[in-house]
Design a protein around this motif. Sequence first.
Motif, short mmCIF file in Angstrom:
data_model
loop_
_atom_site.label_atom_id
_atom_site.label_comp_id
_atom_site.label_asym_id
_atom_site.label_seq_id
_atom_site.Cartn_x
_atom_site.Cartn_y
_atom_site.Cartn_z
N PRO A 48 16.33 41.43 43.41
CA PRO A 48 17.65 41.43 42.75
C PRO A 48 18.83 41.23 43.69
O PRO A 48 19.90 40.84 43.24
CB PRO A 48 17.70 42.81 42.09
N GLU A 49 18.64 41.48 44.99
CA GLU A 49 19.74 41.26 45.94
C GLU A 49 19.86 39.79 46.34
O GLU A 49 20.84 39.41 46.98
CB GLU A 49 19.54 42.12 47.18
N ARG A 50 18.88 38.99 45.95
CA ARG A 50 18.92 37.56 46.24
C ARG A 50 19.27 36.74 45.00
O ARG A 50 20.08 35.83 45.06
CB ARG A 50 17.57 37.10 46.80
N PHE A 51 18.64 37.07 43.91
CA PHE A 51 18.93 36.37 42.65
C PHE A 51 18.50 37.25 41.49
O PHE A 51 17.40 37.78 41.48
CB PHE A 51 18.21 35.03 42.58
N ALA A 52 19.40 37.39 40.51
CA ALA A 52 19.10 38.25 39.36
C ALA A 52 19.62 37.64 38.07
O ALA A 52 20.25 38.30 37.25
CB ALA A 52 19.69 39.64 39.58
N GLY A 53 19.38 36.36 37.91
CA GLY A 53 19.76 35.70 36.67
C GLY A 53 21.19 35.22 36.65
O GLY A 53 21.99 35.48 37.55
N TRP A 54 21.51 34.50 35.61
CA TRP A 54 22.84 33.87 35.45
C TRP A 54 23.81 34.85 34.80
O TRP A 54 23.46 35.60 33.89
CB TRP A 54 22.70 32.62 34.58
N ASN A 55 25.07 34.81 35.27
CA ASN A 55 26.11 35.67 34.71
C ASN A 55 27.26 34.79 34.22
O ASN A 55 27.99 34.20 35.01
CB ASN A 55 26.62 36.66 35.77
N TRP A 56 27.42 34.71 32.89
CA TRP A 56 28.45 33.84 32.32
C TRP A 56 29.86 34.32 32.63
O TRP A 56 30.77 33.53 32.85
CB TRP A 56 28.26 33.73 30.80
N ALA A 57 30.06 35.62 32.65
CA ALA A 57 31.39 36.16 32.95
C ALA A 57 31.80 35.79 34.38
O ALA A 57 32.95 35.40 34.63
CB ALA A 57 31.41 37.67 32.77
N ALA A 58 30.87 35.91 35.31
CA ALA A 58 31.15 35.55 36.70
C ALA A 58 31.40 34.06 36.84
O ALA A 58 32.21 33.62 37.67
CB ALA A 58 29.99 35.97 37.60
N PHE A 59 30.72 33.25 36.03
CA PHE A 59 30.89 31.80 36.08
C PHE A 59 32.27 31.38 35.55
O PHE A 59 32.97 30.59 36.17
CB PHE A 59 29.79 31.12 35.27
N ILE A 60 32.66 31.93 34.41
CA ILE A 60 33.89 31.50 33.75
C ILE A 60 35.13 32.11 34.41
O ILE A 60 36.14 31.43 34.62
CB ILE A 60 33.85 31.87 32.25
N LEU A 61 35.05 33.38 34.77
CA LEU A 61 36.22 34.10 35.28
C LEU A 61 36.01 34.59 36.71
O LEU A 61 36.39 35.72 37.04
CB LEU A 61 36.52 35.29 34.36
N SER A 62 35.45 33.76 37.54
CA SER A 62 34.99 34.17 38.87
C SER A 62 35.87 35.18 39.61
O SER A 62 35.45 36.32 39.85
CB SER A 62 34.79 32.93 39.74
N PRO A 63 37.11 34.84 40.01
CA PRO A 63 37.89 35.81 40.79
C PRO A 63 38.26 37.06 39.99
O PRO A 63 38.35 38.16 40.55
CB PRO A 63 39.14 35.02 41.19
N PHE A 64 38.45 36.90 38.68
CA PHE A 64 38.80 38.03 37.84
C PHE A 64 37.59 38.94 37.61
O PHE A 64 37.73 40.16 37.55
CB PHE A 64 39.36 37.55 36.50
N TRP A 65 36.41 38.33 37.49
CA TRP A 65 35.20 39.12 37.33
C TRP A 65 34.91 39.93 38.59
O TRP A 65 34.59 41.12 38.52
CB TRP A 65 34.01 38.23 37.00
N MET A 103 34.89 44.06 43.41
CA MET A 103 34.33 43.31 44.54
C MET A 103 35.47 42.48 45.14
O MET A 103 35.50 41.25 45.06
CB MET A 103 33.17 42.44 44.06
N PHE A 104 36.41 43.18 45.75
CA PHE A 104 37.65 42.55 46.18
C PHE A 104 37.45 41.56 47.34
O PHE A 104 38.21 40.62 47.49
CB PHE A 104 38.66 43.63 46.56
N GLY A 105 36.44 41.82 48.14
CA GLY A 105 36.15 40.89 49.24
C GLY A 105 35.76 39.52 48.74
O GLY A 105 36.22 38.50 49.26
N TRP A 106 34.93 39.49 47.69
CA TRP A 106 34.50 38.20 47.11
C TRP A 106 35.64 37.53 46.35
O TRP A 106 35.75 36.30 46.36
CB TRP A 106 33.29 38.41 46.20
N ALA A 107 36.49 38.32 45.72
CA ALA A 107 37.66 37.74 45.05
C ALA A 107 38.59 37.10 46.08
O ALA A 107 39.13 36.00 45.86
CB ALA A 107 38.41 38.83 44.28
N SER A 108 38.75 37.77 47.23
CA SER A 108 39.59 37.21 48.30
C SER A 108 38.97 35.95 48.87
O SER A 108 39.68 34.98 49.18
CB SER A 108 39.78 38.25 49.40
#
Length: 298
Positions: free
Chosen positions: A38-55, A61-66
């Motif tokens: 799960p730390e490498r791949f755990a399926g597709w996340n539509w919310a993360a795809f559509i709203l990446s920085p907001f998700w 996860m402020f580091g990834w948003a930055s």
Amino acid sequence: MSDTSFGQMMTTEKKEIKQSVQINDSYYIKKWSQSKAPERFAGWNWAAFILSPFWFSYRRMFGWASLYFLVLLVYSFADSFIPYVQYVTGIEDASVRVIGWLFVIAALHLISGAYGNALYAKKIKKSILAKRNQKPDRAQVPLFSQSGASIISAIVAPLVIVIFAFYPFIISAEWEYSPGFPKGAFVYLDEYGAPDTPWELEQDPEYYLFSSSLMLFYENKEPIGRGGLEIEMYKVDGEGGRELILERSETFFRSSTVNIPLLDTGHADISAGDYEVDVYVEEELQDTATFTMVSPHS
């Protein structure tokens, strides 16, 4: 314990994981349970795809948003080199820059959608281990140690990041790499302003009569100094003959770049046809600029 995999934690510390996820915990538990790593791949996340920085911000996860906005900032700098690459390669398609931006943004969202769940698993694991290993005399920073998700974070965090990135982004967007002008003479219209890059210079341009003043841009190999500069402008007939319509001399220039007016396109000596402008330095011909005047009714 720091070497414990998230898959093992899903078995031994499922309660702590649910407490850390809180909102929509069943979705993530299901996704992580279905993955062997799960730390490498755990399926597709539509919310993360559509709203990446907001998700990312929603899940704290402020580091990834930055990083999302940092990639855009870095690409805006790289985008400043595209006009030069097009100039060198001869590619004139104006859509290249738009396609480049669409590709980068699409790549960011695809990566977010594909690896969002895995990245979140790493975040949850790190949060649980940090709480477990926390020293009594050292409190965690609330912004990064809070569990669950936050609508406020989803809105405020990207806004704060954008505010800090706005100025460097504008500077990067306005800057355009230029290797400098090629040596030689070029004619342009005053209404368009002096050229800033070599790809703004036309080799054999066409201009309308009665439009604006004709300007001469000339780049010498070295500072002209007291050598003096002479300009001769001719109208060329169909048989190759030339009629002198302008002759002028300039005695001193501090630099190698010359940018001076020639004639107005409505001048009595200017009519439709081909023209040549010879540039002399120390009485030696350096270059000839050519252009064509056409009727505004043609």
